[in-house]
Design a protein around this motif. Sequence first.
Motif, PDB file in Angstrom:
ATOM      1  N   LEU A  89       0.866  -1.416   0.050  1.00 37.40           N
ATOM      2  CA  LEU A  89      -0.211   0.049  -0.068  1.00 37.40           C
ATOM      3  C   LEU A  89       0.913   1.277   0.053  1.00 37.40           C
ATOM      4  CD1 LEU A  89      -3.033  -1.013   2.269  1.00 37.40           C
ATOM      5  CD2 LEU A  89      -3.000  -0.414  -0.076  1.00 37.40           C
ATOM      6  N   TRP A  92       1.767   2.609  -3.410  1.00 36.33           N
ATOM      7  CA  TRP A  92       0.336   3.149  -4.175  1.00 36.33           C
ATOM      8  C   TRP A  92       0.107   4.409  -3.276  1.00 36.33           C
ATOM      9  CZ3 TRP A  92      -4.981   2.809  -2.190  1.00 36.33           C
ATOM     10  CH2 TRP A  92      -5.996   3.455  -3.053  1.00 36.33           C
ATOM     11  N   LEU A  93       0.219   4.366  -2.115  1.00 34.36           N
ATOM     12  CA  LEU A  93      -0.199   5.611  -1.383  1.00 34.36           C
ATOM     13  C   LEU A  93       0.866   6.585  -1.288  1.00 34.36           C
ATOM     14  CD1 LEU A  93      -2.574   4.244   1.251  1.00 34.36           C
ATOM     15  CD2 LEU A  93      -3.194   5.334  -0.264  1.00 34.36           C
ATOM     16  N   ASN A  95       3.963   6.650  -3.108  1.00 34.06           N
ATOM     17  CA  ASN A  95       5.064   6.484  -4.304  1.00 34.06           C
ATOM     18  C   ASN A  95       6.286   5.866  -3.743  1.00 34.06           C
ATOM     19  OD1 ASN A  95       3.023   7.339  -6.018  1.00 34.06           O
ATOM     20  ND2 ASN A  95       3.514   9.443  -5.247  1.00 34.06           N
TER      21      ASN A  95
END
Length: 127
Positions: A89, A92-93, A95
């Motif tokens: 995660l 995604w959140l 970078n």
Amino acid sequence: MKRFYLIGFLLLMAFDTLAQLSFKYAAMHAEPLSMTTEWLWRVFGHPWIYGAFVGYIGAFFCWMTLLKHVPVGPAFAASHLEIVSVMLLSVWLFNEHLGWPQLLAAGLIILGIVCLALGEHREATSS
């Protein structure tokens, strides 16, 4: 009982992941770090710190419930699945970079959990 284990460990992983990601967001919103009351107000002025509290409290109750029914070895190993979920995660959140060392480590964590679970299953069926 397998459904109980699955739901319990998924909840534990979700609460642990929530806590870790919330701490990251809280830290980002409280920058720059300084040991002052102003900094504390910044930390507690954002809802992410409360997400961390909810995550840790939820994880605690999930963990205590699971320990009543699950062998400690595999439970302890499986409780570390949040390392993998937080890593994925975070890409995604936040970078963050995901390279071969991280993927290898995640694979080893999962392999270790599977080995412990299989060993525990074999021990339970041979008794």
